[in-house]
Motif scaffolding. Structure first.
Motif, PDB file in Angstrom:
ATOM      1  N   GLU A 167       0.845  -1.193   0.000  1.00 12.44           N
ATOM      2  CA  GLU A 167       0.000   0.000   0.000  1.00 12.44           C
ATOM      3  C   GLU A 167       0.887   1.252   0.000  1.00 12.44           C
ATOM      4  O   GLU A 167       1.711   1.440   0.896  1.00 12.44           O
ATOM      5  CB  GLU A 167      -0.907  -0.005   1.226  1.00 12.44           C
ATOM      6  N   GLU A 168       0.686   2.086  -1.007  1.00  9.61           N
ATOM      7  CA  GLU A 168       1.560   3.238  -1.199  1.00  9.61           C
ATOM      8  C   GLU A 168       1.560   4.165   0.012  1.00  9.61           C
ATOM      9  O   GLU A 168       2.596   4.712   0.382  1.00  9.61           O
ATOM     10  CB  GLU A 168       1.133   4.009  -2.459  1.00  9.61           C
ATOM     11  N   ASN A 169       0.415   4.337   0.650  1.00  7.83           N
ATOM     12  CA  ASN A 169       0.345   5.246   1.812  1.00  7.83           C
ATOM     13  C   ASN A 169       0.752   4.566   3.110  1.00  7.83           C
ATOM     14  O   ASN A 169       0.629   5.149   4.191  1.00  7.83           O
ATOM     15  CB  ASN A 169      -1.056   5.834   1.943  1.00  7.83           C
ATOM     16  N   GLN A 170       1.248   3.317   3.020  1.00  6.88           N
ATOM     17  CA  GLN A 170       1.667   2.596   4.215  1.00  6.88           C
ATOM     18  C   GLN A 170       3.124   2.140   4.131  1.00  6.88           C
ATOM     19  O   GLN A 170       3.535   1.234   4.854  1.00  6.88           O
ATOM     20  CB  GLN A 170       0.766   1.373   4.426  1.00  6.88           C
TER      21      GLN A 170
END
Length: 391
Positions: A167-170
């Motif tokens: 996940e890009e935001n993680q």
């Protein structure tokens, strides 16, 4: 089908006659063919009959054989077609210079380095199936993609799996990635049995249909060693965040572990078209004719720790990542020479790792490459040393 585009997307396929290239063409055909895609360039090696057939079907602007000696054969095969023909490294660079929005980089070995780097600098999205780009020139290659403005889309099933579930935001919460390995044909073989391995037994992969060299790399787990180094560059990880687990069913293609204890995995039938299709349609998911998993029939998924005594390539990958500098390029070059010697019957299966480690030790401490010339110089030196050891 891929919807939402007003004009066909321009593609180039480097290594179109190999297994990845053939599967790419299959995916392109399934997703609409000429209606959705325009082929800028095709490149192959010595399978001129197949390359010419592909060219007549896809009508690219340029077709290239990487073998200078096959130029006349390719030119003759495409006489009267109106398709431009070129050969050798010069031809590969011509293919890289043709405008393309998306490039399948599937040329095997260091021959794919320069054209893939050139395509990245021009801003194409790079669907990367050439391990050497990141193993031998990771920093240079990633920076070239960034400056060019294109996307780097991993096609190896393991890295594509991570790409799908990371996940890009993680990214801040990524604790580890777990690359799965089938274990190949010698997963249960003893060291004594592996000492007498032949080319024919080494190429017989239980799960995947691949070319000769990559099949043998899988049998020795050198392919997984290269994938470990690739993952470091692709996902910005430290060596201790990269794990390998043997999973003989090849259903889970790889996993990402997060700091909250969650592990996300990507599962699917062992079919390279899944990864190719995801890279081609990204960020969409295309409708592909892939076998669907029937969990009731799976019955079991097995996992075991890899034995680094029988498969020392994994240990050498960690050593290369820890030493950094140009050790990835050294490992890859020495391994390629050792692999050729094994195929030719001049070196035993287990000795490939011994030759590679000796050359890595001889060339330890070299600084990172700042140019492609640096990479090629190291590659040449490592190959020469490996050849001397074998001879």
């Amino acid at each position: 089908m891929i919807t939402g585009r007003q004009a066909p997307r321009r593609l180039s396929i480097f290594g179109s006659t190999g297994s990845i290239g053939r599967n790419t063409i299959d995916v392109v055909d399934h997703l609409g063919g000429p209606e959705n895609f325009e082929i800028s360039a095709l490149t192959g090696n010595e399978n001129i009959a197949l390359l010419a057939d592909q060219a007549r079907a896809l009508r690219p602007a340029l077709v290239v054989t990487a073998s200078d000696s096959q130029y006349e054969a390719l030119k003759s095969a495409l006489a009267g077609s109106g398709i431009a023909v070129a050969a050798g490294q010069t031809g590969l660079m011509e293919a890289a210079d043709i405008e393309a929005e998306w490039v399948m980089a599937a040329i095997v070995g260091t021959a794919g380095l320069a054209p893939t780097l050139a395509a990245a600098r021009k801003g194409a999205d790079i669907a990367l199936a050439n391990k050497e780009c990141l193993v031998s020139a990771g920093g240079l290659f990633v920076e070239s993609v960034r400056r060019g403005g294109g996307k780097l889309l991993p096609v190896d099933s393991e890295h594509n799996a991570i790409f799908q579930v990371l996940e890009e935001n993680q990214r801040h919460a990524v604790e580890r990635i777990i690359l799965t390995a089938s274990g190949g044909p010698f997963r249960n073989s003893s060291i004594e049995e592996m000492a007498n391995v032949t080319v024919e037994t080494a190429r017989a992969h239980p799960n995947w249909s691949m070319g000769l060299k990559i099949s043998i790399d899988s049998a020795s787990m050198f392919n997984k060693a290269l994938e470990m180094i690739e993952a470091k560059h692709l996902f910005g990880l430290s060596p201790d965040q990269i794990e390998v687990i043997v999973h003989p069913q090849s259903v889970i293609h790889s996993m990402v572990g997060y700091t909250d204890g969650s592990v996300l995995a990507q599962l699917g039938a062992p079919d390279m078209r899944t990864a190719i299709g995801y890279a081609l349609a990204h960020p969409l998911r295309p409708n592909l004719p892939i076998e669907r998993l029937d969990f009731a029939k799976l019955s079991r998924l097995d996992f075991e720790a890899p034995d680094e005594k029988r498969f020392p390539a994994l240990r050498l990958a960690r050593l290369a990542m820890i030493r950094d500098g140009v050790q990835g390029a050294v490992l890859n070059a020495a391994k390629e020479v050792a692999l050729e010697a094994f195929i030719e019957g001049r070196l035993s299966f287990l000795s490939m790792a011994e030759v590679t480690e000796t050359v890595m030790d001889q060339l330890a401490g070299l600084p990172p490459a700042s140019t492609m010339d640096d990479v090629f110089a190291v590659d040449k030196e490592a190959r020469q040393r490996a050849a001397e050891l074998i001879n």
